[in-house]
Design a protein around this motif. Structure first.
Motif, PDB file in Angstrom:
ATOM      1  N   THR A  47       0.822  -1.196   0.000  1.00  0.00           N
ATOM      2  CA  THR A  47       0.000   0.000   0.000  1.00  0.00           C
ATOM      3  C   THR A  47       0.860   1.251   0.000  1.00  0.00           C
ATOM      4  OG1 THR A  47      -0.103   0.217   2.388  1.00  0.00           O
ATOM      5  CG2 THR A  47      -1.749  -1.206   1.353  1.00  0.00           C
ATOM      6  N   ARG A  48       0.245   2.349  -0.334  1.00  0.00           N
ATOM      7  CA  ARG A  48       0.937   3.633  -0.273  1.00  0.00           C
ATOM      8  C   ARG A  48       1.153   4.060   1.170  1.00  0.00           C
ATOM      9  NH1 ARG A  48      -2.709   7.507  -3.392  1.00  0.00           N
ATOM     10  NH2 ARG A  48      -4.269   6.107  -2.595  1.00  0.00           N
ATOM     11  N   CYS A  49       0.490   3.418   2.113  1.00  0.00           N
ATOM     12  CA  CYS A  49       0.565   3.806   3.518  1.00  0.00           C
ATOM     13  C   CYS A  49       1.531   2.922   4.290  1.00  0.00           C
ATOM     14  CB  CYS A  49      -0.825   3.735   4.140  1.00  0.00           C
ATOM     15  SG  CYS A  49      -2.008   4.802   3.333  1.00  0.00           S
ATOM     16  N   GLN A  50       2.516   2.374   3.652  1.00  0.00           N
ATOM     17  CA  GLN A  50       3.439   1.448   4.305  1.00  0.00           C
ATOM     18  C   GLN A  50       4.110   2.065   5.525  1.00  0.00           C
ATOM     19  OE1 GLN A  50       6.131   0.047   1.364  1.00  0.00           O
ATOM     20  NE2 GLN A  50       4.598  -1.190   0.339  1.00  0.00           N
ATOM     21  N   ALA A  51       4.408   3.337   5.463  1.00  0.00           N
ATOM     22  CA  ALA A  51       5.084   3.973   6.589  1.00  0.00           C
ATOM     23  C   ALA A  51       4.218   3.962   7.835  1.00  0.00           C
ATOM     24  CB  ALA A  51       5.449   5.412   6.234  1.00  0.00           C
ATOM     25  N   VAL A  52       2.915   3.921   7.668  1.00  0.00           N
ATOM     26  CA  VAL A  52       1.989   3.951   8.793  1.00  0.00           C
ATOM     27  C   VAL A  52       1.506   2.554   9.155  1.00  0.00           C
ATOM     28  CG1 VAL A  52      -0.235   4.835   9.579  1.00  0.00           C
ATOM     29  CG2 VAL A  52       1.240   6.264   8.157  1.00  0.00           C
ATOM     30  N   ARG A  53       1.165   1.738   8.167  1.00  0.00           N
ATOM     31  CA  ARG A  53       0.492   0.479   8.421  1.00  0.00           C
ATOM     32  C   ARG A  53       1.340  -0.771   8.251  1.00  0.00           C
ATOM     33  NH1 ARG A  53      -5.524   0.484   7.620  1.00  0.00           N
ATOM     34  NH2 ARG A  53      -6.043   2.654   7.767  1.00  0.00           N
ATOM     35  N   GLY A  54       2.367  -0.732   7.470  1.00  0.00           N
ATOM     36  CA  GLY A  54       3.115  -1.946   7.178  1.00  0.00           C
ATOM     37  C   GLY A  54       2.652  -2.536   5.861  1.00  0.00           C
ATOM     38  N   ALA A  55       3.535  -3.231   5.200  1.00  0.00           N
ATOM     39  CA  ALA A  55       3.265  -3.694   3.840  1.00  0.00           C
ATOM     40  C   ALA A  55       2.414  -4.952   3.789  1.00  0.00           C
ATOM     41  CB  ALA A  55       4.577  -3.933   3.112  1.00  0.00           C
ATOM     42  N   ASP A  56       2.436  -5.756   4.821  1.00  0.00           N
ATOM     43  CA  ASP A  56       1.777  -7.057   4.717  1.00  0.00           C
ATOM     44  C   ASP A  56       0.994  -7.371   5.994  1.00  0.00           C
ATOM     45  OD1 ASP A  56       1.103  -9.485   3.581  1.00  0.00           O
ATOM     46  OD2 ASP A  56       2.829 -10.504   4.421  1.00  0.00           O
ATOM     47  N   GLU A  57       0.035  -6.516   6.310  1.00  0.00           N
ATOM     48  CA  GLU A  57      -0.728  -6.721   7.534  1.00  0.00           C
ATOM     49  C   GLU A  57      -2.120  -7.251   7.232  1.00  0.00           C
ATOM     50  OE1 GLU A  57      -2.963  -2.516   8.420  1.00  0.00           O
ATOM     51  OE2 GLU A  57      -1.167  -2.994   9.530  1.00  0.00           O
ATOM     52  N   ALA A  58      -2.681  -7.981   8.166  1.00  0.00           N
ATOM     53  CA  ALA A  58      -4.059  -8.451   8.042  1.00  0.00           C
ATOM     54  C   ALA A  58      -4.989  -7.242   8.179  1.00  0.00           C
ATOM     55  CB  ALA A  58      -4.368  -9.477   9.114  1.00  0.00           C
ATOM     56  N   VAL A  59      -6.014  -7.201   7.336  1.00  0.00           N
ATOM     57  CA  VAL A  59      -6.962  -6.099   7.378  1.00  0.00           C
ATOM     58  C   VAL A  59      -8.256  -6.625   7.995  1.00  0.00           C
ATOM     59  CG1 VAL A  59      -8.229  -4.400   6.032  1.00  0.00           C
ATOM     60  CG2 VAL A  59      -5.932  -5.076   5.333  1.00  0.00           C
ATOM     61  N   VAL A  60      -8.620  -6.030   9.117  1.00  0.00           N
ATOM     62  CA  VAL A  60      -9.826  -6.403   9.844  1.00  0.00           C
ATOM     63  C   VAL A  60     -10.639  -5.134  10.057  1.00  0.00           C
ATOM     64  CG1 VAL A  60     -10.710  -7.386  11.984  1.00  0.00           C
ATOM     65  CG2 VAL A  60      -8.614  -8.289  10.991  1.00  0.00           C
ATOM     66  N   MET A  61     -11.950  -5.218   9.821  1.00  0.00           N
ATOM     67  CA  MET A  61     -12.812  -4.041   9.938  1.00  0.00           C
ATOM     68  C   MET A  61     -13.972  -4.360  10.857  1.00  0.00           C
ATOM     69  SD  MET A  61     -13.477  -1.025   8.885  1.00  0.00           S
ATOM     70  CE  MET A  61     -14.812   0.121   8.861  1.00  0.00           C
ATOM     71  N   ARG A  62     -14.200  -3.512  11.851  1.00  0.00           N
ATOM     72  CA  ARG A  62     -15.377  -3.658  12.703  1.00  0.00           C
ATOM     73  C   ARG A  62     -16.567  -3.087  11.935  1.00  0.00           C
ATOM     74  NH1 ARG A  62     -13.160  -0.974  17.976  1.00  0.00           N
ATOM     75  NH2 ARG A  62     -15.245  -0.125  17.819  1.00  0.00           N
ATOM     76  N   LEU A  63     -17.065  -3.878  10.997  1.00  0.00           N
ATOM     77  CA  LEU A  63     -18.067  -3.411  10.044  1.00  0.00           C
ATOM     78  C   LEU A  63     -19.388  -3.060  10.711  1.00  0.00           C
ATOM     79  CD1 LEU A  63     -18.809  -2.813   7.127  1.00  0.00           C
ATOM     80  CD2 LEU A  63     -19.467  -5.219   6.892  1.00  0.00           C
ATOM     81  N   GLY A  64     -19.823  -3.845  11.678  1.00  0.00           N
ATOM     82  CA  GLY A  64     -21.093  -3.555  12.341  1.00  0.00           C
ATOM     83  C   GLY A  64     -21.095  -2.184  12.985  1.00  0.00           C
ATOM     84  N   THR A  65     -20.031  -1.847  13.649  1.00  0.00           N
ATOM     85  CA  THR A  65     -19.898  -0.536  14.281  1.00  0.00           C
ATOM     86  C   THR A  65     -19.857   0.557  13.224  1.00  0.00           C
ATOM     87  OG1 THR A  65     -18.688  -1.517  16.123  1.00  0.00           O
ATOM     88  CG2 THR A  65     -18.450   0.860  15.808  1.00  0.00           C
ATOM     89  N   TRP A  66     -19.093   0.320  12.168  1.00  0.00           N
ATOM     90  CA  TRP A  66     -18.964   1.316  11.099  1.00  0.00           C
ATOM     91  C   TRP A  66     -20.312   1.590  10.434  1.00  0.00           C
ATOM     92  CZ3 TRP A  66     -19.510   1.378   5.713  1.00  0.00           C
ATOM     93  CH2 TRP A  66     -18.948   2.475   5.050  1.00  0.00           C
ATOM     94  N   VAL A  67     -21.062   0.534  10.129  1.00  0.00           N
ATOM     95  CA  VAL A  67     -22.369   0.711   9.485  1.00  0.00           C
ATOM     96  C   VAL A  67     -23.320   1.453  10.418  1.00  0.00           C
ATOM     97  CG1 VAL A  67     -24.429  -0.515   8.656  1.00  0.00           C
ATOM     98  CG2 VAL A  67     -22.175  -1.211   7.873  1.00  0.00           C
ATOM     99  N   ASP A  68     -23.344   1.061  11.682  1.00  0.00           N
ATOM    100  CA  ASP A  68     -24.233   1.715  12.646  1.00  0.00           C
ATOM    101  C   ASP A  68     -23.894   3.198  12.794  1.00  0.00           C
ATOM    102  OD1 ASP A  68     -26.404   1.478  14.561  1.00  0.00           O
ATOM    103  OD2 ASP A  68     -24.869   1.778  16.106  1.00  0.00           O
ATOM    104  N   ASN A  69     -22.622   3.508  12.949  1.00  0.00           N
ATOM    105  CA  ASN A  69     -22.213   4.910  13.072  1.00  0.00           C
ATOM    106  C   ASN A  69     -22.487   5.699  11.800  1.00  0.00           C
ATOM    107  OD1 ASN A  69     -21.337   4.415  15.677  1.00  0.00           O
ATOM    108  ND2 ASN A  69     -19.194   4.192  15.100  1.00  0.00           N
ATOM    109  N   THR A  70     -22.257   5.079  10.661  1.00  0.00           N
ATOM    110  CA  THR A  70     -22.530   5.743   9.384  1.00  0.00           C
ATOM    111  C   THR A  70     -24.015   6.014   9.226  1.00  0.00           C
ATOM    112  OG1 THR A  70     -20.602   4.685   8.395  1.00  0.00           O
ATOM    113  CG2 THR A  70     -22.253   5.557   6.882  1.00  0.00           C
ATOM    114  N   ARG A  71     -24.836   5.064   9.624  1.00  0.00           N
ATOM    115  CA  ARG A  71     -26.296   5.230   9.559  1.00  0.00           C
ATOM    116  C   ARG A  71     -26.724   6.424  10.420  1.00  0.00           C
ATOM    117  NH1 ARG A  71     -27.849   0.173  10.815  1.00  0.00           N
ATOM    118  NH2 ARG A  71     -27.984  -0.373   8.633  1.00  0.00           N
ATOM    119  N   ARG A  72     -26.151   6.548  11.600  1.00  0.00           N
ATOM    120  CA  ARG A  72     -26.512   7.660  12.501  1.00  0.00           C
ATOM    121  C   ARG A  72     -26.111   9.014  11.921  1.00  0.00           C
ATOM    122  NH1 ARG A  72     -26.881   5.551  18.250  1.00  0.00           N
ATOM    123  NH2 ARG A  72     -26.590   3.317  17.988  1.00  0.00           N
ATOM    124  N   LEU A  73     -25.063   9.030  11.120  1.00  0.00           N
ATOM    125  CA  LEU A  73     -24.588  10.276  10.511  1.00  0.00           C
ATOM    126  C   LEU A  73     -25.128  10.480   9.100  1.00  0.00           C
ATOM    127  CD1 LEU A  73     -20.858  10.039  11.610  1.00  0.00           C
ATOM    128  CD2 LEU A  73     -22.621  11.518  12.581  1.00  0.00           C
TER     129      LEU A  73
END
Length: 92
Positions: A47-73
């Motif tokens: 990724t272009r964000c290697q300096a922040v995240r690392g080149a080969d990291e597992a990507v996990v998303m708390r999708l339920g929280t994200w959808v709920d918060n997005t719905r509220r906004l």
């Protein structure tokens, strides 16, 4: 402070949330995500964000929280962001 060429924090979080929503929708056929649902998206390489995240990291998303918060906004979201989620049948 580490500066990188990656998108702003909000844009990057939106892109990650949208990616997770797309994966969930493709698998489940809807966007009715339980609040505690976590979406495992595999690994992100070179990724272009290697300096922040690392080149080969597992990507996990708390999708339920994200959808709920997005719905509220929902009323405060940009039209294109609402349209992105409307394409998945988002319940506002």
């Amino acid at each position: 402070m580490v500066r990188s060429s990656c998108r702003s924090g909000r844009d990057a979080k939106w892109a990650l949330g949208l990616w997770a929503a797309r994966v969930f929708h493709d698998r489940e056929g809807d966007l009715r995500v339980p609040r505690k649902h976590v979406e495992h998206l595999g690994r992100r390489r070179g990724t272009r964000c290697q300096a922040v995240r690392g080149a080969d990291e597992a990507v996990v998303m708390r999708l339920g929280t994200w959808v709920d918060n997005t719905r509220r906004l929902g009323d405060k979201l940009a039209e294109e962001r609402r349209a992105d989620l409307d394409a998945f049948g988002m319940r506002w």
